[in-house]
Design a protein around this motif. Structure first.
Motif, PDB file in Angstrom:
ATOM      1  N   GLY A 102       0.909  -1.209   0.161  1.00 42.33           N
ATOM      2  CA  GLY A 102      -0.166  -0.204   0.311  1.00 42.33           C
ATOM      3  C   GLY A 102       1.155   1.209   0.160  1.00 42.33           C
ATOM      4  N   TRP A 103       2.482   1.105   0.291  1.00 42.69           N
ATOM      5  CA  TRP A 103       3.514   2.276   0.333  1.00 42.69           C
ATOM      6  C   TRP A 103       3.064   3.385  -0.886  1.00 42.69           C
ATOM      7  N   GLY A 104       2.734   4.120  -1.098  1.00 38.51           N
ATOM      8  CA  GLY A 104       2.818   4.676  -2.791  1.00 38.51           C
ATOM      9  C   GLY A 104       1.814   4.434  -3.636  1.00 38.51           C
ATOM     10  N   ARG A 105       1.101   4.004  -2.546  1.00 34.08           N
ATOM     11  CA  ARG A 105      -0.709   3.802  -4.076  1.00 34.08           C
ATOM     12  C   ARG A 105      -1.515   4.772  -4.087  1.00 34.08           C
ATOM     13  N   THR A 106      -2.295   4.761  -5.193  1.00 39.27           N
ATOM     14  CA  THR A 106      -3.353   5.364  -4.666  1.00 39.27           C
ATOM     15  C   THR A 106      -4.742   4.259  -4.071  1.00 39.27           C
ATOM     16  N   LEU A 107      -5.372   4.993  -3.657  1.00 38.79           N
ATOM     17  CA  LEU A 107      -6.791   3.861  -3.373  1.00 38.79           C
ATOM     18  C   LEU A 107      -6.970   3.239  -4.228  1.00 38.79           C
ATOM     19  N   ARG A 108      -7.426   3.363  -5.153  1.00 36.76           N
ATOM     20  CA  ARG A 108      -7.955   3.296  -6.202  1.00 36.76           C
ATOM     21  C   ARG A 108      -6.990   1.562  -6.115  1.00 36.76           C
ATOM     22  N   ALA A 109      -5.700   1.872  -7.137  1.00 37.41           N
ATOM     23  CA  ALA A 109      -4.330   1.169  -7.160  1.00 37.41           C
ATOM     24  C   ALA A 109      -4.514  -0.513  -6.092  1.00 37.41           C
ATOM     25  N   PHE A 110      -4.750   0.613  -4.879  1.00 39.17           N
ATOM     26  CA  PHE A 110      -4.636  -0.531  -3.537  1.00 39.17           C
ATOM     27  C   PHE A 110      -5.891  -1.539  -3.301  1.00 39.17           C
ATOM     28  N   ILE A 111      -7.039  -1.121  -3.854  1.00 39.27           N
ATOM     29  CA  ILE A 111      -8.005  -1.945  -3.735  1.00 39.27           C
ATOM     30  C   ILE A 111      -8.138  -2.691  -4.741  1.00 39.27           C
ATOM     31  N   ALA A 112      -7.945  -2.540  -6.227  1.00 41.91           N
ATOM     32  CA  ALA A 112      -7.672  -3.332  -7.370  1.00 41.91           C
ATOM     33  C   ALA A 112      -6.678  -4.715  -7.368  1.00 41.91           C
ATOM     34  N   GLY A 113      -5.916  -4.169  -6.800  1.00 42.85           N
ATOM     35  CA  GLY A 113      -4.439  -4.794  -6.246  1.00 42.85           C
ATOM     36  C   GLY A 113      -5.411  -6.129  -5.018  1.00 42.85           C
ATOM     37  N   ARG A 114      -5.622  -6.328  -4.091  1.00 43.25           N
ATOM     38  CA  ARG A 114      -6.636  -6.014  -3.077  1.00 43.25           C
ATOM     39  C   ARG A 114      -7.498  -7.685  -3.695  1.00 43.25           C
ATOM     40  N   ILE A 115      -8.556  -6.770  -4.478  1.00 38.02           N
ATOM     41  CA  ILE A 115      -9.567  -7.431  -5.476  1.00 38.02           C
ATOM     42  C   ILE A 115      -8.966  -8.808  -6.621  1.00 38.02           C
TER      43      ILE A 115
END
Length: 382
Positions: A102-115
């Motif tokens: 999550g470090w340095g990521r946007t919220l959308r990118a973080f959510i996309a990575g988790r899903i």
């Protein structure tokens, strides 16, 4: 059991080597581009949980063996009973990896990575277990179509719907951790100060939730699991800023102290002839301590020598193995042991091998093609 967390479902991958600030303001280069030892720890935690499900508890697995696993494995069953602590180790690893990813990521990118990381293999496991349980010769009953469809959301537990996968309760814990981390750290932007405040605030809030006896607060703040996630986050701070970070060590120490308390409170009971197993307080504390210590060794580079490529494969198989091993393992154990007449230890070993082989198929045929596509669909690259 829970669990991990999934078994936690997070790979041991780290970002490419980069220059990161040290605690004293200097900069140092990040370690290897992949922490392969972390992949190995994830597989070890998954195998611990599998040992617990196959030989360290009663329930449905007793029907597959044709008797209590304690009779099948009179020597090992007392040790297998500690395998459920693999879940707590998963949660520590998850705290480390989620903070890193999550470090340095946007919220959308973080959510996309988790899903995209969680759902493809999860959907496949739900459908596969449902299909196998629907076979007329399988002794286990499949859930109704409505229940199966609800399970696809991963929200069946808070909705009060029966679970297709017994281990999915750990994924519900992971999702709540992701939500808290996303709102408190990723959304405003990850910084050392913000992560430290997140760890301190969650630790205090979880303790207050425990004291308040409010079900809603317990659901949101997860007092019994929070110390393991927070401990993993603290270990990432040590990985990023160096072993001389006193605040990082304080976070890890407090998390370990509280975590061992919840582990003992949840798993210890007085000796009883009616219980499947009796766990020693000292051993519970030792296993929790070992889990923290091993992740710390990875975080501080002490296991950098364990850089074998096969560990990357092991890490890739861990999540699908964690999802399918329990319920499909019931079926395989019954076929191999009761129908084919294989000895208990041979059945145990072959069941684990078959579940790992199935996990490889799920990884190659489901995760590898679907994960990047789902991620791109949620957060298209510009």
């Amino acid at each position: 059991m829970t669990t991990t967390p999934q078994l936690t479902p997070d790979a041991g991958a780290v970002a490419p080597a980069r220059i990161i600030p040290s605690i004293r303001g200097r900069s140092r280069e990040a370690g290897p581009s992949r922490l392969r030892a972390l992949d190995g720890l994830r597989l070890l935690a998954a195998l611990m949980v599998a040992a617990y499900h196959y030989g360290g508890r009663g329930g449905e697995i007793s029907g597959s063996w044709g008797g209590s696993p304690a009779h099948q494995f009179p020597t090992l069953a007392p040790y297998f009973a500690y395998g459920c602590l693999g879940v707590q180790i998963f949660f520590v690893i998850s705290g480390f990896v989620i903070c890193l990813s999550g470090w340095g990521r946007t919220l959308r990118a973080f959510i996309a990575g988790r899903i995209s990381r969680l759902f493809p293999a999860y959907w496949a496991a739900i459908l596969l277990v449902t299909a196998v349980f629907a076979l007329p010769w399988v002794a286990f009953k499949a859930l109704s179509p409505s229940e199966v469809l609800t399970n696809l959301t991963m929200l069946q537990q808070p909705l009060g719907v029966k679970r297709v996968l017994g281990v999915c309760w750990t994924l519900w814990a992971e999702m709540r951790f992701y939500a808290l981390f996303a709102l408190c750290v990723v959304l405003p932007g990850a910084t050392r100060k913000r992560v430290v405040l997140f760890c301190a605030g969650w630790t205090l809030a979880a303790a207050l939730a425990q004291a308040a006896h409010q079900p809603f607060l317990n659901v949101v703040l997860m007092p019994e699991y929070a110390p393991f996630f927070i401990g993993g986050v603290g270990l990432f701070l040590l990985h990023r800023y160096g072993a001389r970070d006193p605040i990082g060590w304080a976070i890890v120490l407090v998390s370990w102290l509280i975590g061992q308390h919840y582990a003992v409170a949840g798993l210890w009971h007085a000796p009883s002839a009616h219980a499947f197993s009796y766990r020693s307080t000292a051993v519970i504390i030792a296993v929790v301590t070992l889990g923290f210590a091993l992740v710390a060794a990875v975080a501080l580079g002490r296991l950098r020598w364990a850089n074998w490529r096969w560990l990357t494969v092991a890490g890739a198989l861990t999540y699908p193995f964690y999802l399918v091993h329990e319920h499909l393992g019931w079926v395989v154990v019954r076929v191999l042991h009761r129908d084919a007449g294989l000895p208990s230890y041979a059945t145990l070993a072959l069941t684990v091998v078959l579940m790992l082989a199935l996990s490889w198929v799920l990884h190659r045929c489901v995760e590898r093609p679907l994960t990047p596509r789902l991620k791109q669909w949620i957060a298209p690259r510009r």
